[in-house]
Design an enzyme around this catalytic site. Sequence first.
Site: not given
Length: 739
Positions: A17, A20, A424, A632, A636
């Site tokens: 987590c 940590c 994009d 996509d 990107d």
Amino acid sequence: MASTETVCDIGVGGMTCASCVTRVERALSKVPGVESASINLASEVARVTWQSPSGDATERWARLRRAIRDAGYEPRDLGTSGATPEPSWLEAWPVWTGLLMSLPLVLPMVSALWGQHLMLPPAWQFALATPVQFILGARFYKAGWHALRAGTGNMDLLVALGTTAGWALSVWLWLGVPAHESHHPDLYFEGSAVVITLVLLGKWLEGRAKRSTLQAIQALQALRPQTARVMTRDGGQELPIADVLVGDLLRVLPGERIPADGEITEGDSSVNESMLTGEPLPVPKSVQQHVRGGTLNGEGILHIRVTAVGATSLLSQIIRLVEDAQAAKAPIQRLVDQIAAVFVPVVLVIAVLTGLAWAGSGASFEVALIHGVAVMVIACPCALGLATPVAIMAGTGVAARSGILIRDAQALELAHRAGIVAFDKTGTLTLGQPRLIELLPLVESTSHLLLQQAASLQQHSEHPLAKAVLLAAQQAPLDLLEVTQSQAVGGRGIEGQIHGLGYRLGSLNWLGQHLSAAQKELVSARMAQGHTVSLLAQIAADDHVQPLAVLAFGDQPKPGVEQALDDLRARGLQLALISGDNLGAAQAMGRKLGLRTDEIHAEVLPAEKTAWVRRLQDDAHARGRTVVFVGDGINDAPALAAADVGMAMANPDGGGTDVAMGTAGITLMRGDVALVARAIDVSSRTVAKIRQNLFWAFAYNVAGIPLAALCYLSPVVAGAAMALSSVSVMTNALLLKRK
């Protein structure tokens, strides 16, 4: 003397987590000579910056490894820390084991609601609950102990304390308190076992989500060819890509990926660079032009002089951008962990004071212990631990039915605060496939005949522009003519004979010099609109070239994208277009979609996309809002990682979508821009449920702890209240499905 900095990476195992991460960063920062330490929880890699390092490098590494071990974690070589096997359901064996051992403990409690008393003997309950408590739950004791040593509190510590209190009280009531022969004492083994099992389930689901970010980086790395064909005086030989040096001469065959960045010394071809620029059309390449490693060679044979390898290549820089963007996201300290840091010591103090107060008032040790433990039982963090994950699981289920895949709970929590949505262009707002927009005859002939000739020449070509011409001919519909002596000219176009007459179809660089001034103006006007232009020409017997037609190609908006953007504007969201395409094409498409000129940013490379996202974040964060980036492709990936919320739009043709999906926190499984608004809606409703669940979870604790301390709640009632709080938060979360 000017100070110098040295950066090194070291793997860290055992982190679960953000707490940590904070502890390990704090431990590494205390090592002499370390200026800063930043940890990427997804890749389990710590990036350490040394200020003016001196002495033996081996000693510095040893100090880092010792600091990690002293913090309670395991230092790893990067080769092992980065290894991420495919997630398997077999990895959930602690969860399945916990469920199987907890079920016999829970079923008798359920049957009691119908008057059936099937409670197992205490010895059986002990035998089932103890392995769950101390074997499956060992990780919580370890993490809780390290949190105590660091002077902090977290959910692991709450789980360890609460479940241990229930287990210890059950053992005491079983063995330490005399029982009538006909009556077994009320025990709480089932509560401890179920809490540990459910929290283990949440941890496992979190781990599966975390793997997706590593898979994104691995998918990028997979674009590198494993070998390269190196030309030598004795011919050519296949060498591992790691053995390729700057200055080597490589030979790349048609259809192969280019192994390294370099300059073409011989050959003509077209290269698909969509992974870098997002531009769907292959780019013609010839001698003295540069190519990038990982891009796809077209129809010609290329000889390339290597100019960059390893970490200096553009693909490696993109990979590093993704890693840096993920590591640069400051770990968000969850609300539960923040409250737990105060809640844990408060509960402990109240429990101890309760026991001492009852003992001081003359009550027996057993009574004082029961009242003290009642405080611990009512404070058991079952509902607290379930509040967020149950709501997120319900929200992700609702999203999945709408075609929205949530891979990162943090993205789900941040999306509803969106102030700016950046897109994009190619493949995201547009179809990503070139279409024949216009055919302009330059001679006295019909458009149908010219289209028939152009399609016939390209009937066996796999080039995207050829497919666009063939599609237009098919839609006409037109029959294709027989072509003889057909030949592809690398990086230029194609030529052949139809009915004995020679024809060429190709780029302006090949045929444009044969245009008249008026014809060149026509071509320039189409290019100003962002169109890609090809020419159809006839070749006379004396090699005279007669231009016949101008073919203008362009991308098209996806169906419904204009309405989707209007819906986002109606929500008060600002829009932006960030594209690697040329300025004319980006502005032309932006105008079609109703975007203002200042909202359109063109000719943006991957590194520059990240910089644009940072600029938008400066504006949005100043207003307490977040930035969503929708893309996509591989190009990107850095921007998706840098944005507060990355949304990857699935592309049915592939083309890097897997990388974008792995990098983004949210994936839109259909190429529908309307899903962006729907994802924001799901985020808003899910966050509302999380807040409601946390309120109810804490309300039970706030009301129950003083009642237990004042003897208004026995451990039995406290356990029932704890169970009721869990039912409340789960039921509330499931209401998401009704919407």
